[in-house]
Every structure is written in C-alpha cells, then in structure tokens.
Design an enzyme around this catalytic site. Structure first.
Site, PDB file in Angstrom:
ATOM      1  N   LYS A 160       0.857  -1.192   0.000  1.00 48.99           N
ATOM      2  CA  LYS A 160       0.000   0.000   0.000  1.00 48.99           C
ATOM      3  C   LYS A 160       0.885   1.231   0.000  1.00 48.99           C
ATOM      4  CE  LYS A 160      -4.500   0.809   0.300  1.00 48.99           C
ATOM      5  NZ  LYS A 160      -5.622  -0.075  -0.054  1.00 48.99           N
ATOM      6  N   GLY A 172      -5.652   2.688  -7.130  1.00 48.39           N
ATOM      7  CA  GLY A 172      -6.238   3.795  -6.377  1.00 48.39           C
ATOM      8  C   GLY A 172      -6.699   3.372  -4.997  1.00 48.39           C
ATOM      9  N   ASP A 173      -7.024   4.365  -4.208  1.00 51.07           N
ATOM     10  CA  ASP A 173      -7.690   4.198  -2.913  1.00 51.07           C
ATOM     11  C   ASP A 173      -8.325   5.574  -2.654  1.00 51.07           C
ATOM     12  OD1 ASP A 173      -7.681   2.103  -0.481  1.00 51.07           O
ATOM     13  OD2 ASP A 173      -7.505   4.074   0.411  1.00 51.07           O
ATOM     14  N   THR A 210     -15.270  -2.657  -6.319  1.00 51.86           N
ATOM     15  CA  THR A 210     -15.241  -2.766  -4.854  1.00 51.86           C
ATOM     16  C   THR A 210     -16.670  -2.719  -4.300  1.00 51.86           C
ATOM     17  OG1 THR A 210     -13.129  -1.609  -4.926  1.00 51.86           O
ATOM     18  CG2 THR A 210     -14.133  -1.901  -2.762  1.00 51.86           C
TER      19      THR A 210
HETATM   20  N1  GLU Z   1      -7.421   0.226  -2.629  1.00 52.85           N
HETATM   21  C1  GLU Z   1      -8.183  -0.957  -2.928  1.00 52.85           C
HETATM   22  C2  GLU Z   1      -8.235  -1.860  -1.722  1.00 52.85           C
HETATM   23  O1  GLU Z   1      -8.285  -1.381  -0.609  1.00 52.85           O
HETATM   24  C3  GLU Z   1      -7.745  -1.632  -4.219  1.00 52.85           C
HETATM   25  C4  GLU Z   1      -6.298  -1.955  -4.352  1.00 52.85           C
HETATM   26  C5  GLU Z   1      -5.927  -2.470  -5.753  1.00 52.85           C
HETATM   27  O2  GLU Z   1      -6.770  -2.555  -6.625  1.00 52.85           O
HETATM   28  O3  GLU Z   1      -4.744  -2.783  -5.904  1.00 52.85           O
HETATM   29  O4  GLU Z   1      -8.281  -3.061  -1.818  1.00 52.85           O
END
Ligand code: GLU
Length: 443
Positions: A123, A162-163, A207
C-alpha cells in the site's frame, strides 16, 4: 501465546495505532491456528508476516498554481510478496502517515490471498490533500510523486492502484509520468487505468459491487435476499456509489449516504445519477444532493448516518468510522447484517457489539476484496494484451466473491468458529500466505 508477538509489534512500531489495531485483529483469530500448526511458529511465520519486506518514504515537492513550493511526504510499504508482486492502492489524504499505510498494507496481504489471485500485499500514498486543488495541481503532484515511486514499482515487482483520493484521473497522470520516465508502455504497472489505455471494464464498480455480492451471499445463506431491504451506506465516493447501485439492482433501497460534512436521508431511495453528478462531476459536498433533490431528501449534520434505521449497513467511507455507540444504534434499530466496503471501518468495540447482538459481520478483507480482485483481472488482460467484455468481467468478479464467502465459512467451521466471517477471513487468508512462506524458506 500470541501476546509476546503483539508486544514485539508494539515495541517495533511505536505510535502507529491503526497498524496495532489491524495486527491485533489478526492475532486475535490465530490462537487455534497456532495450536494446530506448530510449524508456523517454528518458522517464525507470524513475526515475519507482521514486518514489511520494505518501507519506502520520500519527499514530494511540487509547485501550486500561485507559484508557491509545496511539500508532501510519499509512502510505499511493500509488505509481502509471497504470492505475487506487491499489490494495493495509493491513498492521498491529509491523515496519511506510516501507521495508516502499514495497516492498509497489512490488511491487503490477507485480502489479496483470499481472492485466490497471484498477488502479494502492499500500500502507499501521501499526506497530500486533493480537496480544492485544481486539475493542474493534481497533475503536478502526481508527476512529482511518480518521479520517485517509479524506481520501486513494475509489473513483476509492485503494482499500485487507487484508494481514497486516487481515482482514474490520478492513475492517468501517474501512468503518464511512469511511461515517460521509463520509456516503456508497461500497462501492468498500475491498475484502475482508463478503458482506452489498458484499463478493465468493471474495475471502477468492482469494490462496491463486490461488497454487495458478498452481502448477498450472506443473505442467500440465510434463505433471504436484498429484495425490499432498506440499506444505509456511509461515504459517497467510488465504493459507496457502486455499492448503492448494486443494492438497487438487487431490489434493495439505499436510503442514506454521507461524506465528511454530514449525511443525507432520502426515503424515496438515493437518486444515483444525481449523487454521481454531485460527487464525481461537480466534486461538491453532499448537501448539494439534498438541495438539488428537494422533497424526499434532507441533509443532516447531527449524529451519524448510522442513526438511520436500516436492515443492512454498508460502511464504505474510511477506517474507524463506525464505533461502539453507532453499533448500539444500528442494533437497536434492527440492523441484521453489516458488510465492510471500506478498510477497517468498524472499531473492535463495534464488532463486539455486533457479535453479542447476533448481527452478521463481514470484515473488509473479505467483503471489499472485489476491487483488488478485479485489479488482478486487469493485470491478466494486460499480460495477454486482451480486453474482456463487461459481462464476462463482472461474472468473474461475482464468482470470486462467492468463492471468498465460501472460503470464509468453511475456514471458520474448520477452526471452531462457525458463522464467524472475521475469523474465517483472517485464518483463511493467513494460512494461504503462511503455507507459501514455509515453502519459500526463511527470507
Ligand atoms: N485500494 C483498494 C483496496 O483497498 C484496491 C487496491 C488495488 O486494486 O490494488 O483493496
């Protein structure tokens, strides 16, 4: 037996409250695993899994529209690469510091393992606040951020996405700068890309859709469905909007959602086109939704969105947004299912209230895994220079969520915690990584 490991984590990572919370949650589930598998302890697996493989912290200088030099801090925590390249998003938010990035990276290890896809955990992010920044400022910040990050990532090494605060626009600027610096069209280095330049259909929706598919499995398992259910979603970003969209598609009614300024209640059901217009196009506060909608909607700043009575609650905003008093309010109003669309939105006390009241609780590392799972599908498409239809990709996502749900239940059963999704997710994710770590030796 696990207390000494937790004490070591506290000593080694001072002041990182969210990381402590995330590791504690996992360790709390591992008692029966340690009892059954002494080989994990012998190989130091738990201690090693709680220590990131690599932590990168860097300066991000940039120039704002007024010509002033601004300074932020960038992070990438490459936590575990046992199952595949480090994989996990980037968060741009003023609250970001090492403890937040480590908690998110830690969760990502087990979430990614549960998807069954070949991806490790990582992350990153920055304390940059995108709020109120112009497009040009966002671009310059992203370019400066990538000017350092590029040397640490790659399609076989580390694949960010992203996040919070990082969506398609930011991924575009980041990918552009990576491509320019490296002189490589390496599509698989980032996920969440635009459709015309290597992105995957369904990644934007994944998500939120995945969380609702997971909740739907919980309901199906109890002989029930979303039909006619009232649902409260917190947040109004990418995850919340698409969770609400899938709830509506399955016959439920989303009656409230929120942002950091307050929440809206709309008994007629949230108008998703209007919500998208307000939050994604106009980038305004959620009160603008109530103003534009009129009649059925009201904007509230007192209390929390969790005060709104509902059958199902989907926390889709951020960590620790739902605490003990919110959980008590939800239980008091008859809420029966809570599925986390965000990462660790429920505090440990809130989770305890749900358990005591018999509310079914699905933790984020299982219920929100659809985003990263679809990122892995994007990587597959990039690797084969192919692009799949919306229907095919969504079908894959649904099957992955059904699989995660089944794995959680089976694992919870096998380790003496029937129906406990948190235990099932923690143990299921852990064992997958632990067995692979055993095979790879002490590295
Ligand atoms: N940020 C998202 C999560 O919390 C997606 C991370 C990704 O697609 O690599 O899983």
């Amino acid at each position: 037996m696990l207390q000494p490991i937790y004490d070591e984590i506290l000593g080694r990572n001072p002041g990182e409250a969210e990381f402590h919370q995330a590791t504690r949650e996992l360790l709390d589930s591992l008692g029966p695993v340690v009892a059954r598998h002494p080989e994990y302890t012998d190989a130091g697996i738990i201690r090693r899994i709680c220590e990131p493989e690599r932590q990168i912290i860097f300066r991000v200088p940039w120039v704002d529209d007024a010509g002033q030099v601004q300074l932020n801090r960038g992070f990438r925590v490459e936590f575990n690469s046992t199952l595949g390249p480090y994989k996990g998003g980037l968060r741009f938010h003023p609250s970001v510091y090492l403890g937040i990035v480590k908690f998110l990276g830690f969760e990502q290890i087990f979430k990614n393992a549960l998807t069954g896809m070949p991806i490790g955990g990582g992350k990153g992010g920055s304390d940059f606040d995108p709020k109120g920044r112009s497009d040009a400022e966002i671009m310059r910040f992203c370019q400066s951020f990538m000017t350092e990050l590029y040397r640490h990532i790659g399609e076989y090494t580390d694949v960010p996405a992203g996040d919070i605060g990082v969506g398609g626009r930011e991924i575009g600027y980041l990918f552009g700068q990576y491509k320019r610096i490296t002189n490589r069209y390496e599509s698989g280095v980032l996920t969440g890309k635009g459709i015309s330049w290597g992105g995957s259909l369904v990644r934007t929706e994944a998500t939120g859709y995945g969380t609702v598919y997971f909740a739907n499995e919980i309901l199906k398992n109890a002989g029930d469905s979303f039909d006619g259910k009232s649902v409260v979603v917190s947040g109004s970003g990418n995850v919340a909007i698409h969770a609400a969209e899938k709830v509506a598609a399955l016959g439920g009614r989303v009656i409230a959602c929120s942002d950091s300024s307050g929440y809206v209640v709309d008994e007629a059901g949230i108008d998703l086109d209007l919500l998208k217009e307000v939050k994604e196009v106009r980038r305004e506060r959620i009160s603008a939704y109530a103003e534009a909608r009129g009649g059925s909607a009201r904007f509230v700043t007192d209390g929390a969105v969790w005060d709104v009575p509902c059958d199902i609650a989907l926390p889709c905003a951020t960590q620790n947004e739902l605490d003990e008093k919110h959980a008590v309010a939800l239980v008091g109003n008859g809420c029966a299912v809570v599925a986390e669309g965000a990462n660790m939105p429920c505090t440990p006390d809130a989770v305890r209230v749900f358990a005591d009241a018999g509310v079914t609780f699905a933790p984020g590392k299982a219920a929100n895994a659809g985003g990263v799972a679809t990122s892995a599908l994007e990587m597959q498409q990039n690797a084969s220079r192919d692009s799949w239809s919306f229907a095919h990709t969504e079908e894959r996502l649904e099957q992955i969520m059904i699989g995660i749900h089944a794995r959680c239940l089976e694992t919870a059963d096998a380790y003496g915690a029937p129906g406990n999704y948190a235990a099932g997710a923690n143990i299921g994710g852990f064992i997958k990584v632990a067995d692979a770590m055993l095979a790879l030796g002490v590295i």
